[in-house]
Enzyme design. Structure first.
Site, PDB file in Angstrom:
ATOM      1  N   HIS A 198       3.912  -8.304  45.039  1.00  0.00           N
ATOM      2  CA  HIS A 198       4.118  -6.896  44.615  1.00  0.00           C
ATOM      3  C   HIS A 198       4.895  -6.357  46.137  1.00  0.00           C
ATOM      4  CE1 HIS A 198       2.903  -3.227  43.496  1.00  0.00           C
ATOM      5  NE2 HIS A 198       1.980  -2.777  44.683  1.00  0.00           N
ATOM      6  N   ASP A 237       1.703   2.976  47.495  1.00  0.00           N
ATOM      7  CA  ASP A 237       1.649   1.849  46.507  1.00  0.00           C
ATOM      8  C   ASP A 237       1.630   2.344  45.323  1.00  0.00           C
ATOM      9  OD1 ASP A 237       0.917  -0.576  45.211  1.00  0.00           O
ATOM     10  OD2 ASP A 237      -0.501  -1.172  46.895  1.00  0.00           O
ATOM     11  N   CYS A 255       7.617  -2.401  41.043  1.00  0.00           N
ATOM     12  CA  CYS A 255       7.284  -2.027  42.281  1.00  0.00           C
ATOM     13  C   CYS A 255       8.191  -1.855  43.556  1.00  0.00           C
ATOM     14  CB  CYS A 255       6.016  -2.830  42.781  1.00  0.00           C
ATOM     15  SG  CYS A 255       6.698  -4.820  42.908  1.00  0.00           S
TER      16      CYS A 255
END
Length: 226
Positions: free
Chosen positions: A106, A123, A166
């Site tokens: 991630h 995030d 991401c």
């Protein structure tokens, strides 16, 4: 044996070498690797070429966070002149194994804004990188201030709707923040760039892969014509 087609070098840009396999990553619904992240951050550095902005490559951010030797870390970060920067952008990866190149599952983004003496973590997947971001914050904070910089999780960060975008969100957020800073920013320390990110990033991520692909192909064409 010779290189497979995926290993063929297609572009050298600044300090980044892209390979054919990187185009494949951008073409499909795939997790962005370190090279693609570093390439686009490097491109943003040329667009926003202020000496007070620094977009840190993934490998450097990773080593700052995971370097086991404090004295070595001091020597490592010294050439970066972090204290001279007003805006620092760090890619965050959840890999903690220094033996594994391009590990992790991630990406997220840690930003330092000197005017507010604050680190902000963005995030795009429910804050799962929070601890990795805090490790980087703790490691780098003494080198950007007197160790008194605050840390904030941006809970309004736009969220990805799949398990692979991401890195695209990281790059989109970095771009929006650089544009905010280059336009003069806002002096409101509570709001900063948060509204810009919230309003702009969701649409930007929908076409950013295609845009980066087009950029790479244009740079390849320009290189071939020289």
């Amino acid at each position: 044996m010779g290189n497979t087609s995926g290993d063929v070098k297609i572009l050298s840009y600044e300090d980044v070498v892209l390979r054919r396999s990187d185009l494949d990553i951008l073409n499909g619904p795939n997790f962005l690797n370190d090279r693609v992240i570093e390439f686009y951050l490097s491109f943003l550095s040329t667009v926003h070429s202020s000496p007070t902005i620094s977009l840190i490559p993934p490998s450097i951010a990773f080593w700052i966070s995971n370097c086991p030797d404090t004295e070595h870390l001091k020597d490592f970060v010294k050439p970066l002149n972090l204290r001279d920067k007003d805006l620092l952008i760090f890619p965050v990866n959840d890999n903690t194994n220094v033996e594994v190149a391009e590990g992790g599952l991630h990406w997220s983004l840690l930003v330092y804004y000197k005017e507010a003496n604050t680190f902000v973590h963005h995030d795009s997947f429910m804050g799962v990188n929070k601890w990795s971001a805090k490790d980087l914050y703790k490691a780098v904070s003494p080198f950007v201030s007197n160790g008194d910089a605050s840390y904030k999780e941006c809970t309004d960060t736009p969220q990805q709707k799949n398990g692979y975008d991401c890195g695209v969100f990281l790059l989109a957020i970095a771009r929006v923040i650089c544009e905010w800073f280059s336009a003069g920013g806002m002096k409101n320390r509570d709001e900063l760039w948060f509204t810009n990110v919230k309003e702009t990033v969701p649409d930007l991520v929908n076409h950013l892969r295609e845009e980066i692909l087009g950029l790479i192909k244009r740079l390849m064409s320009e290189g071939a014509s020289k």
